[in-house]
Design a protein around this motif. Structure first.
Motif, short mmCIF file in Angstrom:
data_model
loop_
_atom_site.label_atom_id
_atom_site.label_comp_id
_atom_site.label_asym_id
_atom_site.label_seq_id
_atom_site.Cartn_x
_atom_site.Cartn_y
_atom_site.Cartn_z
N MET A 35 -10.94 7.69 3.95
CA MET A 35 -11.43 6.37 4.34
C MET A 35 -11.36 5.42 3.17
SD MET A 35 -14.90 4.47 5.65
CE MET A 35 -15.43 4.72 4.20
N ILE A 36 -11.00 4.40 3.20
CA ILE A 36 -10.76 3.14 2.48
C ILE A 36 -11.48 2.06 2.45
CG2 ILE A 36 -8.95 1.66 1.28
CD1 ILE A 36 -8.14 4.47 1.13
N LEU A 37 -12.47 1.60 1.55
CA LEU A 37 -12.96 0.09 1.53
C LEU A 37 -12.31 -0.89 0.68
CD1 LEU A 37 -16.78 1.37 1.12
CD2 LEU A 37 -15.49 1.01 3.21
N ALA A 38 -11.92 -1.98 1.17
CA ALA A 38 -11.77 -3.27 0.22
C ALA A 38 -13.14 -3.86 0.09
CB ALA A 38 -10.65 -4.17 0.91
N LYS A 39 -13.61 -3.65 -1.27
CA LYS A 39 -14.93 -4.07 -1.53
C LYS A 39 -15.21 -5.49 -1.55
CE LYS A 39 -15.57 -0.53 -4.74
NZ LYS A 39 -16.19 0.61 -5.49
N ALA A 40 -16.19 -6.03 -1.73
CA ALA A 40 -16.68 -7.41 -1.87
C ALA A 40 -15.74 -8.33 -2.73
CB ALA A 40 -17.98 -7.60 -2.28
N ASP A 41 -15.32 -7.78 -3.82
CA ASP A 41 -14.56 -8.73 -4.63
C ASP A 41 -13.15 -8.70 -4.15
OD1 ASP A 41 -14.45 -6.03 -5.43
OD2 ASP A 41 -13.88 -6.10 -7.45
N ALA A 42 -12.54 -7.55 -3.64
CA ALA A 42 -11.29 -7.59 -2.99
C ALA A 42 -11.07 -8.97 -1.99
CB ALA A 42 -10.83 -6.57 -2.43
N VAL A 43 -12.38 -8.77 -1.06
CA VAL A 43 -12.51 -9.76 0.10
C VAL A 43 -12.41 -11.22 -0.40
CG1 VAL A 43 -13.72 -10.40 2.20
CG2 VAL A 43 -13.22 -7.97 1.65
N VAL A 44 -13.48 -11.47 -1.40
CA VAL A 44 -13.64 -12.97 -2.08
C VAL A 44 -12.65 -13.04 -2.64
CG1 VAL A 44 -14.95 -14.25 -3.27
CG2 VAL A 44 -16.28 -12.55 -1.80
N ARG A 45 -11.87 -12.38 -3.54
CA ARG A 45 -10.61 -12.99 -4.14
C ARG A 45 -9.35 -12.94 -3.18
NH1 ARG A 45 -10.45 -9.03 -9.14
NH2 ARG A 45 -8.34 -10.27 -9.66
N GLY A 46 -9.34 -12.61 -1.92
CA GLY A 46 -8.24 -12.47 -1.10
C GLY A 46 -7.18 -11.50 -1.63
N LEU A 47 -7.69 -10.45 -1.86
CA LEU A 47 -6.75 -9.27 -2.12
C LEU A 47 -6.56 -8.41 -0.92
CD1 LEU A 47 -7.57 -8.83 -5.69
CD2 LEU A 47 -5.71 -9.86 -4.77
N VAL A 48 -7.34 -8.65 0.52
CA VAL A 48 -7.25 -7.64 1.38
C VAL A 48 -5.82 -7.34 1.62
CG1 VAL A 48 -8.01 -7.06 3.61
CG2 VAL A 48 -9.62 -8.26 2.11
N GLY A 49 -5.07 -8.33 1.83
CA GLY A 49 -3.60 -8.18 2.38
C GLY A 49 -2.71 -7.23 1.32
N GLU A 50 -2.96 -7.55 -0.03
CA GLU A 50 -2.29 -7.02 -1.10
C GLU A 50 -2.51 -5.38 -0.96
OE1 GLU A 50 -0.11 -7.01 -3.56
OE2 GLU A 50 0.02 -9.60 -3.02
N ILE A 51 -3.89 -5.18 -0.75
CA ILE A 51 -4.49 -3.76 -0.78
C ILE A 51 -3.83 -3.11 0.51
CG2 ILE A 51 -6.50 -2.37 -0.37
CD1 ILE A 51 -7.72 -4.62 -2.33
N LEU A 52 -4.22 -3.72 1.39
CA LEU A 52 -3.77 -3.07 3.01
C LEU A 52 -2.10 -2.77 2.73
CD1 LEU A 52 -4.38 -2.15 5.73
CD2 LEU A 52 -4.22 -4.46 6.44
N ALA A 53 -1.45 -3.64 2.41
CA ALA A 53 -0.04 -3.52 2.24
C ALA A 53 0.35 -2.43 1.56
CB ALA A 53 0.66 -4.87 1.55
N ARG A 54 -0.29 -2.14 0.34
CA ARG A 54 0.18 -1.06 -0.59
C ARG A 54 0.20 0.34 0.46
NH1 ARG A 54 -0.70 -1.87 -6.45
NH2 ARG A 54 -0.39 -4.10 -6.58
#
Ligand code: DAT
Ligand code: MG
Length: 145
Positions: A1-20
């Motif tokens: 299981m993966i979490l994109a944690k609070a900083d990833a969400v607030v910084r708008g990096l969820v798409g980047e992370i998911l895409a990888r």
């Protein structure tokens, strides 16, 4: 299981992370933006209870909604942890999520389960059965019909 944690969400990096993870070919079985309760956070990070950074860690993943995802694939635990990078972003290789986007261990953007047993335990904390879609990715049906 993966979490994109609070900083990833607030910084708008969820798409980047998911895409990888998508681009590595992993299958997404579950994906949601959610608020993590104190109880869920403490259970998730139970192995670190009692360490000096534990209260800050709980605050960090409960501070804003986070994105939780369940992904599947060959040796997915090892592969995902390699994609996330070393716990301390300063030690993480450039090219990894933490190595590309992180500065400090207390804001290291993503979580990845470290064993099949932890993955099973963590998925049960964040998802119920109705939120997991193991058969939604039969590609052939969407190439031709
Ligand atoms: P990982 O997230 O790479 O699995 P871990 O399970 O050892 O790392 O620790 C969980 C989280 O706790 C980690 O992502 C960041 C935080 N953490 C770990 N060690 C820390 C430390 N020495 N100081 C501050 N935060 C720490
Ligand atoms: Mg860990």
């Amino acid at each position: 299981m993966i979490l994109a944690k609070a900083d990833a969400v607030v910084r708008g990096l969820v798409g980047e992370i998911l895409a990888r993870f998508e681009r590595r070919g992993y299958t997404i079985l579950g994906l949601k933006l959610m608020h993590v309760t104190q109880d869920q956070a403490k259970r998730h990070y139970a192995e670190h209870d009692g360490k000096p950074f534990f209260p800050g860690l709980v605050d960090y993943i409960t501070a804003t909604p986070i994105v939780a995802m369940v992904i599947e694939g060959e040796d997915a635990i090892e592969g995902c942890r390699a994609t996330i990078g070393a716990t301390n972003p300063i030690k993480a290789t450039p090219g990894t999520i933490r190595g590309d986007y992180g500065q400090t261990i207390g804001r290291n953007l993503a979580h990845g389960s470290d064993s099949p047993e932890s993955a099973q335990r963590e998925v049960a904390i964040f998802f119920n059965d109705q939120e997991l879609f193991p058969r939604a990715h039969v590609l052939g049906d969407w190439i031709s019909a």
